[in-house]
Motif scaffolding. Sequence first.
Motif, mmCIF file in Angstrom:
data_model
loop_
_atom_site.group_PDB
_atom_site.id
_atom_site.type_symbol
_atom_site.label_atom_id
_atom_site.label_comp_id
_atom_site.label_asym_id
_atom_site.label_seq_id
_atom_site.Cartn_x
_atom_site.Cartn_y
_atom_site.Cartn_z
ATOM 1 N N ASP A 66 0.974 -1.293 0.132
ATOM 2 C CA ASP A 66 -0.065 -0.258 0.100
ATOM 3 C C ASP A 66 0.700 1.268 -0.029
ATOM 4 O O ASP A 66 0.584 2.161 -0.930
ATOM 5 C CB ASP A 66 -1.026 -0.091 1.373
ATOM 6 N N ARG A 67 1.756 1.440 0.940
ATOM 7 C CA ARG A 67 2.783 2.641 1.064
ATOM 8 C C ARG A 67 3.450 2.679 -0.282
ATOM 9 O O ARG A 67 3.453 3.960 -0.825
ATOM 10 C CB ARG A 67 3.772 2.481 2.169
ATOM 11 N N PRO A 68 4.187 1.803 -0.890
ATOM 12 C CA PRO A 68 4.723 2.024 -2.169
ATOM 13 C C PRO A 68 3.971 2.519 -3.318
ATOM 14 O O PRO A 68 4.284 3.342 -3.994
ATOM 15 C CB PRO A 68 5.330 0.659 -2.424
ATOM 16 N N LYS A 69 2.784 1.862 -3.309
ATOM 17 C CA LYS A 69 1.661 2.374 -4.342
ATOM 18 C C LYS A 69 1.428 4.110 -4.040
ATOM 19 O O LYS A 69 1.089 4.716 -4.942
ATOM 20 C CB LYS A 69 0.173 1.557 -4.072
ATOM 21 N N ARG A 70 1.341 4.311 -2.937
ATOM 22 C CA ARG A 70 0.858 5.632 -2.577
ATOM 23 C C ARG A 70 2.170 6.513 -2.918
ATOM 24 O O ARG A 70 1.968 7.677 -3.480
ATOM 25 C CB ARG A 70 0.491 5.900 -1.030
ATOM 26 N N LEU A 71 3.231 6.244 -2.497
ATOM 27 C CA LEU A 71 4.612 6.996 -2.962
ATOM 28 C C LEU A 71 4.543 7.031 -4.554
ATOM 29 O O LEU A 71 4.826 8.085 -5.023
ATOM 30 C CB LEU A 71 5.757 6.341 -2.357
ATOM 31 N N GLU A 72 3.998 5.981 -4.979
ATOM 32 C CA GLU A 72 4.309 6.042 -6.805
ATOM 33 C C GLU A 72 3.203 7.012 -7.273
ATOM 34 O O GLU A 72 3.401 8.053 -8.014
ATOM 35 C CB GLU A 72 3.875 4.600 -7.249
ATOM 36 N N LYS A 73 2.064 7.013 -6.818
ATOM 37 C CA LYS A 73 0.961 7.852 -7.147
ATOM 38 C C LYS A 73 1.227 9.288 -6.874
ATOM 39 O O LYS A 73 0.765 10.181 -7.735
ATOM 40 C CB LYS A 73 -0.494 7.396 -6.348
ATOM 41 N N SER A 74 2.180 9.486 -5.877
ATOM 42 C CA SER A 74 2.533 10.840 -5.465
ATOM 43 C C SER A 74 3.503 11.726 -6.234
ATOM 44 O O SER A 74 4.147 12.727 -5.996
ATOM 45 C CB SER A 74 2.790 10.959 -3.788
ATOM 46 N N GLY A 75 4.191 10.408 -7.209
ATOM 47 C CA GLY A 75 5.007 10.863 -8.057
ATOM 48 C C GLY A 75 6.661 10.806 -7.397
ATOM 49 O O GLY A 75 7.489 11.590 -8.023
ATOM 50 N N LEU A 76 6.834 10.046 -6.391
ATOM 51 C CA LEU A 76 7.986 10.164 -5.626
ATOM 52 C C LEU A 76 9.004 9.071 -6.001
ATOM 53 O O LEU A 76 9.827 8.887 -5.397
ATOM 54 C CB LEU A 76 7.743 10.122 -4.234
ATOM 55 N N VAL A 77 8.364 7.951 -6.835
ATOM 56 C CA VAL A 77 9.019 7.171 -7.204
ATOM 57 C C VAL A 77 9.642 6.775 -8.440
ATOM 58 O O VAL A 77 8.957 7.390 -9.451
ATOM 59 C CB VAL A 77 7.953 5.830 -6.715
ATOM 60 N N GLU A 78 10.955 6.322 -8.624
ATOM 61 C CA GLU A 78 11.529 6.186 -10.121
ATOM 62 C C GLU A 78 10.648 5.326 -11.043
ATOM 63 O O GLU A 78 10.041 4.070 -10.368
ATOM 64 C CB GLU A 78 12.896 5.674 -10.014
ATOM 65 N N ALA A 79 10.386 5.355 -12.259
ATOM 66 C CA ALA A 79 9.559 4.535 -12.859
ATOM 67 C C ALA A 79 9.954 3.272 -13.028
ATOM 68 O O ALA A 79 11.211 2.992 -12.899
ATOM 69 C CB ALA A 79 9.427 4.920 -14.337
ATOM 70 N N ASN A 80 8.867 2.055 -12.738
ATOM 71 C CA ASN A 80 9.195 0.627 -13.064
ATOM 72 C C ASN A 80 9.792 0.045 -11.931
ATOM 73 O O ASN A 80 10.677 -0.853 -12.028
ATOM 74 C CB ASN A 80 9.501 0.524 -14.379
ATOM 75 N N THR A 81 9.926 0.863 -10.860
ATOM 76 C CA THR A 81 10.800 0.001 -9.612
ATOM 77 C C THR A 81 10.082 -0.413 -8.525
ATOM 78 O O THR A 81 10.585 -0.944 -7.491
ATOM 79 C CB THR A 81 11.644 1.334 -9.313
ATOM 80 N N ARG A 82 8.728 -0.372 -8.542
ATOM 81 C CA ARG A 82 7.797 -0.721 -7.459
ATOM 82 C C ARG A 82 7.684 -2.317 -7.757
ATOM 83 O O ARG A 82 6.970 -2.544 -8.907
ATOM 84 C CB ARG A 82 6.372 0.096 -7.496
ATOM 85 N N LYS A 83 8.357 -3.076 -6.995
ATOM 86 C CA LYS A 83 8.421 -4.753 -7.349
ATOM 87 C C LYS A 83 8.122 -5.292 -5.980
ATOM 88 O O LYS A 83 8.511 -4.896 -4.928
ATOM 89 C CB LYS A 83 9.812 -4.873 -7.776
ATOM 90 N N ASN A 84 7.507 -6.351 -6.165
ATOM 91 C CA ASN A 84 7.548 -7.236 -4.945
ATOM 92 C C ASN A 84 8.781 -7.929 -4.739
ATOM 93 O O ASN A 84 9.461 -8.536 -5.603
ATOM 94 C CB ASN A 84 6.147 -8.451 -5.358
ATOM 95 N N TYR A 85 9.247 -8.225 -3.757
ATOM 96 C CA TYR A 85 10.433 -8.727 -3.115
ATOM 97 C C TYR A 85 10.364 -9.808 -2.271
ATOM 98 O O TYR A 85 11.178 -10.736 -2.095
ATOM 99 C CB TYR A 85 11.678 -7.710 -2.732
ATOM 100 N N ALA A 86 9.220 -9.913 -1.478
ATOM 101 C CA ALA A 86 9.219 -10.945 -0.557
ATOM 102 C C ALA A 86 7.628 -11.122 -0.036
ATOM 103 O O ALA A 86 6.776 -10.030 -0.242
ATOM 104 C CB ALA A 86 9.919 -10.782 0.632
ATOM 105 N N LEU A 87 7.212 -12.094 0.271
ATOM 106 C CA LEU A 87 5.843 -12.417 0.938
ATOM 107 C C LEU A 87 5.940 -12.674 2.471
ATOM 108 O O LEU A 87 6.568 -13.761 2.540
ATOM 109 C CB LEU A 87 5.050 -13.391 0.231
ATOM 110 N N GLY A 88 5.677 -11.661 3.327
ATOM 111 C CA GLY A 88 5.980 -12.178 4.865
ATOM 112 C C GLY A 88 5.083 -13.359 5.368
ATOM 113 O O GLY A 88 3.701 -13.323 4.743
ATOM 114 N N GLN A 89 5.395 -13.853 6.304
ATOM 115 C CA GLN A 89 4.799 -15.002 6.839
ATOM 116 C C GLN A 89 4.890 -14.823 8.391
ATOM 117 O O GLN A 89 5.735 -14.384 8.961
ATOM 118 C CB GLN A 89 5.389 -16.366 6.669
ATOM 119 N N LEU A 90 3.310 -14.984 9.134
ATOM 120 C CA LEU A 90 3.104 -14.550 10.317
ATOM 121 C C LEU A 90 3.221 -15.603 11.297
ATOM 122 O O LEU A 90 2.670 -16.755 11.007
ATOM 123 C CB LEU A 90 1.584 -13.820 10.678
ATOM 124 N N VAL A 91 3.921 -15.584 12.215
ATOM 125 C CA VAL A 91 3.895 -16.575 13.501
ATOM 126 C C VAL A 91 3.639 -16.181 14.953
ATOM 127 O O VAL A 91 3.479 -14.814 15.216
ATOM 128 C CB VAL A 91 5.299 -17.344 13.602
#
Length: 249
Positions: A66-91
């Motif tokens: 959510d936060r990376p998407k918001r930053l991208e929408k605000s124009g603060l992110v370099e193009a094509n750099t919003r990427k999934n890097y991991a999926l967290g697991q809860l214990v």
Amino acid sequence: MPVFAHADVKVAVAANFKPTLVTLIDEYTRMHPKADIRVSSASTGVLYAQINRGAPFDIFLSADSDRPKRLEKSGLVEANTRKNYALGQLVLWRKGFSSVNAESLNTLTGKLAIANPKLAPFGLAAKQAMQKLGKYTALQSRIVLGNNVSQTAHYVKSGAAEAGFVALSQVIQRSGQSKDYWLLPSHLYSPINQQMVVIKQSGRPEHETQEVMAFHHFILSDAGQSIIAKSGYQSSKMQSIPRVKPDVQ
């Protein structure tokens, strides 16, 4: 492609991922000795607020999407750099106890630590899981909030809390420790889809931009994703295949 000029790279990382990031940096700088990667760690919400206020970070490794998407929408992110890097697991971690499972929540006599759901995706996931299990209302008086998931784990490790909801990565690699945690089935909480972005910095020298992008690419590479998967996350390349089978109820 190696970058030979000395380059400073400033990385903001969600607290749950900091130990894994350190491992990634060690491997990357072995191949890129001129890179000086500096790390700032806090909850995703705190880092997001700092970036919005102009904090000079180059890369933001969030514990949500959510936060990376918001930053991208605000124009603060370099193009094509919003990427999934991991999926967290809860214990659910109950230090020193065996056979930890959902029923363990019914036998708590002490405090239950979770990260602040308003700031930390792992805290929100913990709240969702307790609600799905029908235990949140009964446990509310026992809950103590950490500013982030690292502080939450500290509460459990120190004995300030009897149990806590933390990231699998925080408990999976404790050497010589018996299994005293329950890996929650993923249907109990919204996916902790961790994304990263490269932040726009107008004054960043070209050679530093090259190094920033090289490290961004390394995290997504087979070598980087292998480190991430071994650290208790699902790889961004294999998120449909659980790396660790959820414990059966």
